[in-house]
Structure formats: structure tokens, C-alpha cells
Write a protein that holds these residues in place. Structure first.
Motif, short mmCIF file in Angstrom:
data_model
loop_
_atom_site.label_atom_id
_atom_site.label_comp_id
_atom_site.label_asym_id
_atom_site.label_seq_id
_atom_site.Cartn_x
_atom_site.Cartn_y
_atom_site.Cartn_z
N GLU A 531 0.88 -1.49 -0.06
CA GLU A 531 0.08 0.06 -0.07
C GLU A 531 0.86 1.10 -0.12
OE1 GLU A 531 -3.81 -0.29 0.17
OE2 GLU A 531 -2.86 -1.40 -1.05
N ALA A 532 1.91 1.23 0.75
CA ALA A 532 2.83 2.46 0.81
C ALA A 532 3.53 2.70 -0.48
CB ALA A 532 3.77 2.13 1.78
N ALA A 533 3.90 1.60 -1.18
CA ALA A 533 4.36 1.68 -2.50
C ALA A 533 3.51 2.23 -3.65
CB ALA A 533 5.05 0.33 -2.94
N ARG A 534 2.07 1.79 -3.44
CA ARG A 534 1.39 2.12 -4.45
C ARG A 534 0.82 3.82 -4.04
NH1 ARG A 534 -4.72 -0.43 -4.65
NH2 ARG A 534 -5.67 0.84 -6.22
N PHE A 535 0.62 3.96 -3.00
CA PHE A 535 -0.21 5.30 -2.57
C PHE A 535 0.71 6.57 -2.11
CE2 PHE A 535 -3.78 2.34 -1.88
CZ PHE A 535 -4.48 2.95 -2.76
#
Length: 944
Positions: A531-535
Motif C-alpha cells: 500500500e505504501a509503494a502504491r499510494f
């Protein structure tokens, strides 16, 4: 079903969705066990509690381990009444069990039903054809009752409209009950409890007589003689009614009429003197002291069966009084829990300060009813002086620095947990004083309730936030600015992760020095990374976990090495194993799945609470406000001291449970500013949600799984070296099936039938997920492509939910399927349904479920979507949350990544139907596809 049978609750103590107020598992410390002793209850060892379903229906929980149950005879009566239905159960509480000692949730049900009975008797007394007259629900009183409800399972669903529905159901049940009894209503009432003896036609009236200064009040006793055609009640003076009964020689009617007057006179010497002198039968002009005597006895008169009509400015429970108004936080100094609030006490009436002249008038007027500012108020000089002196003492002690923020919040809510106002009796203080927020504190709390426009985490945050998510980020940011902790408790699927990433993004933009610490279950580390890599790719993450950093290097990390890191991500177990974490001064510490610290005595909980940080936040999808033990432990982390020590909080809870009136409103007011909870059923939220939300549930491998998987990879590499054509394809397909089975559970591949819960990472993740679902009283569909997995999954889920579920696979008789669907669709039906993908993937309507779990993947989205649509279809009124299980570091994760990326290979797999085209890969490609990434696959095996 309205009863939850004992056998279905045999594993109650393992279930998060049951509120065990006195459980030693919630408060393990000795002082809490002593404070919450278990009174003698049902000899079978069963406890009783009320609970509320997501649809707002009230039902009775019967279970081992709930303490504070009524004595055995009463428990049996209550259980039998609930077997007839919820309305009959409530009627039993409010009409029969008037003096029975009840646990808080049942006492709340009794208070609601007692209010209904009071209104019913008044209606029956005034309307001859009462059964055909509607009994309107008292909306304002029901809203107040809902706000004061104690914690119980499903309390988050309780509000005024829900109580309205209960009210209507009770009226229907009473009509049916009286009709079935063949009795008149007064006989029926007498059969419930002696206090409901209905005579009820006598009415005492008190009105203002403004033309007479010496006797400004008028009294009249009347009899409600009949109801006119336009439904207006017609009264005659009580003296004339007596004369009419005498002339008719109706001795029985005369006795019935006078019985409540006689009962009230027995309990009130003041009324007895009026009756003995015959004055009660004639109109009377009264002085203020006489009127005050009458008003102070209103509750007694009503309890005796009399109807009382009084001026609307007098409320028996909250009479108009001058009060000491305490104002907190007009200004503030400091920040966070160290904030000091200024303090001011003054005498007021309805919020208006009294002048010196008005104060002198009060002093001269004495006690009783006094005319002040053009209205009648009650004055008790001794109590008022004591309360004023008390608050003036507090004001003098706070003159230099003010009072602490925590003490101020407890005073403001009315929850004196730590004995914040010890000099005056708590009851007197509450009656003759009020605490209000000054300008600074008022504005701060208003921002917490409804965050205004603040900084936008975009464009750094690469997510299109929904309005409620934007509010969540602003709420977190406002708490962060105030230096206060909080709990983001949104329903599962509402995007708590992206909201917290938004907070981290704002902190980085505002040059918060960091570093921040994010503590999550080991099984969720991969989810947070993804999620951190995506958002939020701009955030620099360090995963402090043996799955990423070797144990030696991890133990040697220091504050210096964290200088270029925004967020350190670690697991709960790692915090306990890495001493250096307690030496770092963190800016924000955030807990995901914060129910992990619900046991305050656990070593893991104690370690986490020793961490140094500027602000602490917690995330959870379970309703922590309905479990007082969980609530205390959570707030001991996010706002240490707000709920006092464990011992003082347990004493406070015991006082609430033992009090005559159920009122948990002060406690709710105290914690409310620090909990942000939005439900998927909230109309303000649901309009903003997609109908279906799909999320990945990344799972680790256990040691056994990893070992079997690696052995299988090596065996595959050996065998395919010498095979070609159809023989090679057959071997590859067999190994792909083996990999799937190992990822599900070692016992599926080994065939040993053991299915130990700790041997499978997927079982561990399924437990975490379904415990939250069980706490929300929601239902779930679990799909697997293997028929042999349906039984072990059902047995495992039985342990989580404490109730049996349903199973459907290819061997299920076609005739039995309709009955299974009907049972699942029933609101009180089984909470889970395990289905094989082929047998349950089409043709079934299972809209009672709001969660779908794909335990293993078909590797064909079209097939999975067909299965999901058993819940997500016409008739579904809830958002459906789809959880797709993927084992990290295995062929499952690699194929899932290809499908997500929509690369050529994944499109071929989708179009070709699963594993078939994987057989066409060359040996190197195939082995790369199935190879085990041991680092990411065994997160939990290395450190939980």
C-alpha cells in the motif's frame, strides 16, 4: 432465533465480539478481579446479556463466562420470556423484574421497557378503548436512553430509531399477550407485578395562579371519566366522581378509584394529611412551599398509579435550579496531555451568570421554590453553598497553573473516574453544578467532532480520497497538532490504511522530524509495504523485521541509522525482542489491529506501552467501545491517564453497574473525542462507497509449509530435466496442484488429517480476519477449489465464531442446497458458509454475507468473480468486501502480480483457463515462477 444456546457459546472466552464486563481475561490483574466479583447466578454457570444485531434487533446472549447474571429463578423466567420473542423478553424485564438485580445490559432493557409500561398504564387509564389507540414513542427520551446505554454486543447499532422499532414491537406484543390471556388490562397488569395495579383514573393537577402573589399555585384532583368522540380526555373533579360512585352504589368502582390515592398517602405523610382532612377532594390555592412539597413527590405519585399534570418548567429528574457553572479551557497552555486548562466557577441560571443583587435575593428567599429572573426555580441553600464552596476551592488550587487536560476532560464528561471532585458528594455536585468548555477547548473538541478544512495530503499521496477518508485524515492531523492520541476505528474495508498514509504524508511535508513507528501484525507487513509503494512512494520505509534484515543487523540498529527513514515498520513481537526501540524518541507510534494490546497484563502490551513518542494512534476495525476492558487498555496506550489506573477504572465501572439508573453516557462522552468510527451501514458513508471492494490478504508460510514447498521445488526441478511432451505437462500440473495444497495447509498435501491451526499461514490470516467479522456480527462466504478443504475450514471457523456454520460442495445433495441457503440468509442464521468453488460458484443467492474470502486462487478472475457474485448481486444492501488470499514468496504471489499487471502471460493464463499454459513455459521460466522467496514467505516463522 432470539436465544443463542449454551452449546453454541461454549468457546465464548475466545470470541472478541462478546463483551465480558467482569472477565479476568480482559482485566487479568488481581485488583480488577477483586473489584469485579461474580455474584451468584444461574446454577448451570450461564450468564445473560442483551445484544443488538446489525439490523437493530435485540436478542439475548446466553453463555458461559458472563458474570453478573441474575439469580437462578429470575434467569429462568427471563430466558423463557425471550423464547417467545424479543418484545416479550423486554416486557418481562420492564413489567416483572422490577427489583431483580441485573447486569448492565439487561438493566438497560428494563429501563426501556419500564418507560413503555409507564406510558402504557397512563394510556390505559385515560382511554377506554386503549388497544385501538396508538402509543407514540417518546422520541427525546429514547434518544437520551440510547446515549446512556452500557457497552454490549452491537451497541454501535443502537440509536433512537432502533428504540422506536422496539417500542412498536412491544405494543404489538402487549396487545397479543392481553388478548391471549382473556383478561382485562388491569388484571393483566396485576399479574405482571403488584406495582402495576391499575386504577389510574385519578389525576393530580398543579398550575400557576399568577393573579395571587401569596398563593401563586392552584391544585385540583380530578377523575378521567371518559374519552370523547374526538379522542379528548374528559375530567370531572374527584369529589364529584366520588359522589357519582356513591349514588350508583358502586363500591368496587369506588375502591378502584381511590386505591392509588391511598397507596400514595401511605408513602407520603404530606399527602396523607390532605386526604385525612378531605382537602385533596377540593380545589386548593397553594403557596410556593406547598407547591414545592407536591412537586418533590411527583415520582412517588406516578409510581403509585396516579396521573400527574404539572407546569412544563418542572422536570422531576432535572428540576430548574441555579447552578455553579464551571468553565474549563477558555485559554490553554502547553500541548497534548501536558496541556493545562484555566478554570473559572460562577453561579448561573440556565447558563446566565447571576448578578450580586440576584445572589442576595436567593440568600434572602430561603429554600424551596423561588422566583428568579422571572421563573420558578428550586433552591437548596445548604447543597448549593456546599457545591459552590467546593468549586471555589478547586478554583483556588488551580489559580496558578490551571488544571490538567485529563482532569478537565473527565470533569467535562461527568465521569469522575479518579475522584476529580472529592470534596463534595458526587451526586450533589452533578445536581447543582455543570461543567462547560471554554472557547479554546470548545473549538478544539468541535474540530475533533467535525474536522474543518486542513492541509491536503495530495499530490504526494497518490490516492483519490473519498470525502469520509479526507475527514479521517484531517481528524488524525488535528489530533496530531494538539499532541493527543486517537483511535481510528472505521469498519473493515473503509480504508484505514490510506488514511494513516495520508497522515504520514502530511507529517513529512510539515517537516516532522520523525522517525515514526508503525507496529502491525507480522502477517500485514507485506500489505503495508504494497500500500505504501502504491499510494505513498515518497515515504522512506524501513521494515525492521527478520524477514527483511538479518537478526544480527536488526539488533544492532541505532537512532543514527534511522536518520534517513520516515517510517519504521515492525511487528508486535519484534518490539518485545528489540530493546533499542524503547530507546528511540519516536514522533508518531501507530498500532494496526490494536486489539492486540487488549490484554493489559500481557508482556507484549506492557512493552509497547513503554515506547517513547510525541503522539500515539491506534487502528482497529472492532468496536472497542463495547468492551470496557479493551477500552481501558487501548486508552492506556493512546491517552495514558484519561481513564485512570486499572484499579480506579474498575471501581468506576463497578459503581456504574451497581447504580440504580443505567447511565454510561459520561463514559461515552469522555472517550468519544478520541475515537473516530464510521460504519459501512452509515448512510453518510455508504453513498460514497463502491458496491464491491477487493483487497489482497497476504499470508506467510509456516516452517512446515516452507520446508515442504522448497522440497517440492527441488523435486520438480529434478523430474522435468528428463521429461517432455504430455508426460512433462502432467508432472507440472501435478506439482502446481501440490504447491497450492501446501500453501493452503501442509495436511492437505500430506493427507494426515491433522490440520493444526498453527501449521498454516492462511489459517492464521483467516483467524485475524474472521475474528473482526465475528465482532461486527457480520457473515462471510469462504470459497476453496478443494472439496477436501471445506471440512477443516468449517471446523476451524467454528472455533473462531463459537457457532457452527454451513458447508456446500459437490457431494452436497441438490435437494439440501435450498435449505442451506435459506438458513444462511436468516438474520440469526449461521455466521459462515464454506463452499467449494465449482459447487457454490454459481446459482446461489447469499446476500446475507458482506464478506467473501477466496481461500485459494483459481487463477482465473472470471471464475472468482462468479463466486463473489453469490453475495454481490441484486438484493445486497451492504458493501461487499472481497478478500483474496495470497501466500507471499510463492507461485501464488507471482501469478497474482502478473494478473494485476495485465502482462501477456497473465492474459494467456486468464484466457487459457488456469494452470494449463504454465506447462508451456521452459524449465528456467517455470522454476523461476515456482521458486520460493524464503525471506518474504516466512515472516511469521522468523518473528511474529
Amino acid at each position: 432465533m432470539l436465544l443463542c444456546p449454551p452449546k453454541a457459546r461454549s468457546r465464548l472466552r475466545r470470541l472478541p465480539h462478546f463483551w465480558l464486563l467482569h472477565s479476568s481475561e480482559i482485566f487479568p490483574m488481581a485488583d480488577l478481579n477483586d473489584a469485579m466479583s461474580d455474584p451468584q447466578g444461574d446454577p448451570e454457570g450461564l450468564g445473560l446479556d442483551l445484544a443488538i444485531s446489525p439490523a437493530g434487533r435485540v436478542y439475548l446472549e446466553i453463555a458461559h463466562g458472563i458474570s453478573g447474571a441474575p439469580a437462578a429463578p429470575a434467569a429462568t423466567r427471563i430466558r423463557k420470556a425471550w423464547e417467545r420473542g424479543a418484545a416479550h423478553g423486554l416486557l418481562q424485564l420492564g413489567a416483572v423484574e422490577l427489583v431483580t438485580a441485573l447486569p448492565p445490559s439487561l438493566a438497560f432493557g428494563r429501563e426501556f421497557a419500564h418507560l413503555f409500561m409507564v406510558r402504557l398504564t397512563a394510556l390505559a387509564a385515560l382511554a377506554e378503548d386503549w388497544a385501538n389507540v396508538e402509543l407514540p414513542a417518546p422520541r427525546a427520551e429514547l434518544e437520551q436512553l440510547a446515549a446512556a446505554a452500557p457497552p454490549m454486543t452491537g451497541a454501535e447499532y443502537l440509536d433512537g430509531p432502533v428504540l422506536d422499532a422496539w417500542w412498536v414491537d412491544m405494543h404489538t406484543a402487549v396487545r397479543e399477550d392481553i388478548a391471549a390471556s382473556g383478561c382485562a388490562i388491569d388484571s393483566w397488569l396485576r399479574g405482571k407485578h403488584p406495582s402495576w395495579n391499575l386504577v389510574g383514573r385519578v389525576c393530580f393537577h398543579l398550575a400557576e395562579n399568577k393573579g395571587n402573589e401569596l398563593a401563586p399555585f392552584a391544585f385540583l384532583a380530578t377523575c378521567a371519566s371518559h374519552v370523547s368522540k374526538d379522542a379528548r380526555v374528559q375530567h370531572v373533579p374527584l369529589g364529584r366522581a366520588l359522589h357519582n360512585y356513591s349514588q350508583a352504589q358502586d363500591r368496587a368502582g369506588l375502591l378502584k378509584l381511590l386505591l392509588p390515592v391511598h397507596k400514595a398517602a401511605e408513602r407520603s405523610p404530606w399527602l396523607k394529611s390532605l386526604v385525612d382532612e378531605g382537602k385533596v377532594f377540593h380545589p386548593l390555592a397553594w403557596s410556593p412551599p406547598e407547591a414545592h412539597q407536591f412537586l418533590r413527590n411527583v415520582s412517588l405519585f406516578e409510581a403509585s398509579g396516579l396521573i400527574v399534570r404539572i407546569p412544563d418548567w418542572w422536570k422531576p429528574r432535572h428540576p430548574p435550579r441555579p447552578q455553579v457553572r464551571v468553565q474549563l479551557g477558555q485559554h490553554a497552555s502547553g500541548i497534548g496531555l501536558a496541556t493545562m486548562l484555566d478554570f473559572k466557577a460562577e453561579l448561573t441560571l440556565d447558563g446566565e451568570a447571576l448578578s450580586e443583587e440576584e445572589w442576595r435575593h436567593l440568600n434572602a428567599a430561603g429554600d424551596g421554590l423561588v422566583r428568579l429572573k422571572g421563573r420558578w426555580v428550586e433552591v437548596d441553600r445548604e447543597k448549593l453553598d456546599a457545591v459552590l464552596a467546593h468549586w471555589k476551592t478547586v478554583q483556588r488550587s488551580a489559580a496558578a497553573d490551571g488544571i490538567s487536560f485529563l482532569q478537565g476532560m473527565r470533569l467535562l464528561s461527568g465521569a469522575a473516574i479518579e475522584g476529580d471532585a472529592p470534596a463534595a458528594p458526587a451526586e450533589t455536585t452533578a445536581e447543582w453544578s455543570t461543567v462547560v468548555a471554554g472557547d479554546w477547548l470548545h473549538d478544539a473538541l468541535a474540530e475533533l467532532r467535525e474536522p474543518g478544512a486542513g492541509p491536503d495530503p495530495q499530490p504526494e499521496l497518490l490516492a483519490q480520497l473519498r470525502p469520509y477518508q479526507r475527514k479521517g485524515v484531517q481528524w488524525l492531523w488535528w489530533l496530531n497538532r494538539l499532541g493527543l492520541g486517537g483511535c481510528l476505528a472505521d469498519d473493515m474495508g473503509l480504508g484505514k490504511t490510506v488514511q494513516v498514509l495520508g497522515l504520514f504524508s502530511l507529517a513529512k511535508r510539515e517537516r516532522d522530524p520523525g522517525p515514526h513507528l508503525l507496529i502491525v501484525p507480522a502477517s500485514l507487513i507485506a500489505n503495508w509495504q504494497a500500500e505504501a509503494a502504491r499510494f505513498a512512494p515518497h515515504l522512506r520505509l524501513l521494515v525492521a523485521h527478520p524477514s527483511v534484515i538479518p537478526a544480527g543487523d536488526l539488533a544492532a540498529l541505532s537512532r543514527h541509522r534511522l536518520a534517513d527513514v520516515d517510517i519504521v515498520v515492525t511487528s508486535y513481537a519484534s518490539v518485545a525482542r528489540l530493546p533499542w526501540m524503547a530507546d528511540v524518541q519516536w514522533s508518531l507510534v501507530v498500532l494496526d489491529e490494536a486489539q492486540a494490546i487488549k490484554n493489559p497484563g500481557a508482556q507484549q502490551t506492557r512493552k509497547i506501552k513503554t515506547l517513547s513518542s510525541r503522539v500515539r494512534f491506534a487502528m482497529t476495525g472492532t468496536p472497542v467501545e463495547n468492551r470496557l476492558g479493551d477500552l481501558w487498555s487501548l486508552f492506556d496506550f493512546i491517552c495514558p491517564g484519561l481513564l485512570g489506573s486499572a484499579a480506579t477504572f474498575s471501581r468506576f465501572v463497578r459503581r456504574l453497574a451497581d447504580s440504580e439508573h443505567v447511565d454510561y453516557a459520561p463514559l461515552r462522552r469522555l472517550v468519544q473525542p478520541y475515537i473516530l468510527r464510521r460504519l459501512k451501514s452509515d448512510k453518510r458513508v455508504i453513498a460514497d462507497l463502491p458496491d464491491k471492494t477487493e483487497v489482497k490478504a497476504y499470508c506467510a508460510l509456516s516452517r512446515v509449509q516452507a520446508s515442504l514447498y522448497q522440497q517440492s521445488v527441488e523435486a520438480l526441478a529434478t523430474q522435468i530435466e528428463t521429461l517432455e511432451g504430455i508426460e512433462r505437462r502432467g508432472v507440472v500440473l501435478a506439482f502446481l496442484m501440490r504447491f497450492k495444497q501446501i500453501c493452503n495447509h501442509p495436511s492437505q498435501w500430506l493427507g494426515d488429517g491433522a490440520y493444526g491451526p498453527h501449521d498454516s499461514g492462511k489459517f492464521a490470516r483467516l483467524r485475524e480476519l474472521t475474528e473482526a467479522i465475528a465482532a461486527r456480527q457480520e457473515k462471510v462466504l469462504v470459497f476453496t477449489q478443494f472439496q477436501e478443504m471445506t471440512g477443516p475450514l468449517a471446523q476451524f471457523l467454528h472455533g473462531v465464531f463459537g457457532r457452527s456454520g454451513l458447508v456446500l460442495h459437490g457431494g452436497t445433495a441438490v435437494k439440501a442446497r435450498a435449505a442451506l441457503v435459506e438458513a444462511f440468509q436468516h438474520e440469526q442464521g449461521p455466521p459462515f458458509f464454506v463452499l467449494s468453488l465449482k459447487a457454490g460458484g454459481t446459482g446461489l443467492n447469499l446476500t446475507a454475507a458482506s464478506h467473501v474470502v477466496h481461500f485459494d486462487r483459481w487463477w482465473n478472475p472470471a471464475v472468482e468473480n462468479q463466486a463473489t457474485d453469490r453475495a454481490y448481486r441484486i438484493g445486497q444492501k451492504r458493501n461487499v468486501l472481497v478478500h483474496k488470499f495470497v501466500c507471499r514468496g510463492t507461485v501464488e504471489a507471482k501469478i497474482d502480480a502478473l494478473i494485476e499487471a495485465k502482462l501477456g502471460l497473465s492474459n494467456q493464463i486468464i484466457e487459457g483457463g488456469g494452470e494449463t499454459l504454465l506447462t508451456e513455459l521452459d524449465n528456467d521460466e517455470l522454476l523461476r515462477m515456482v521458486a520460493l522467496d524464503i525471506g518474504s514467505a516466512m515472516v511469521e516463522a522468523k518473528a511474529g
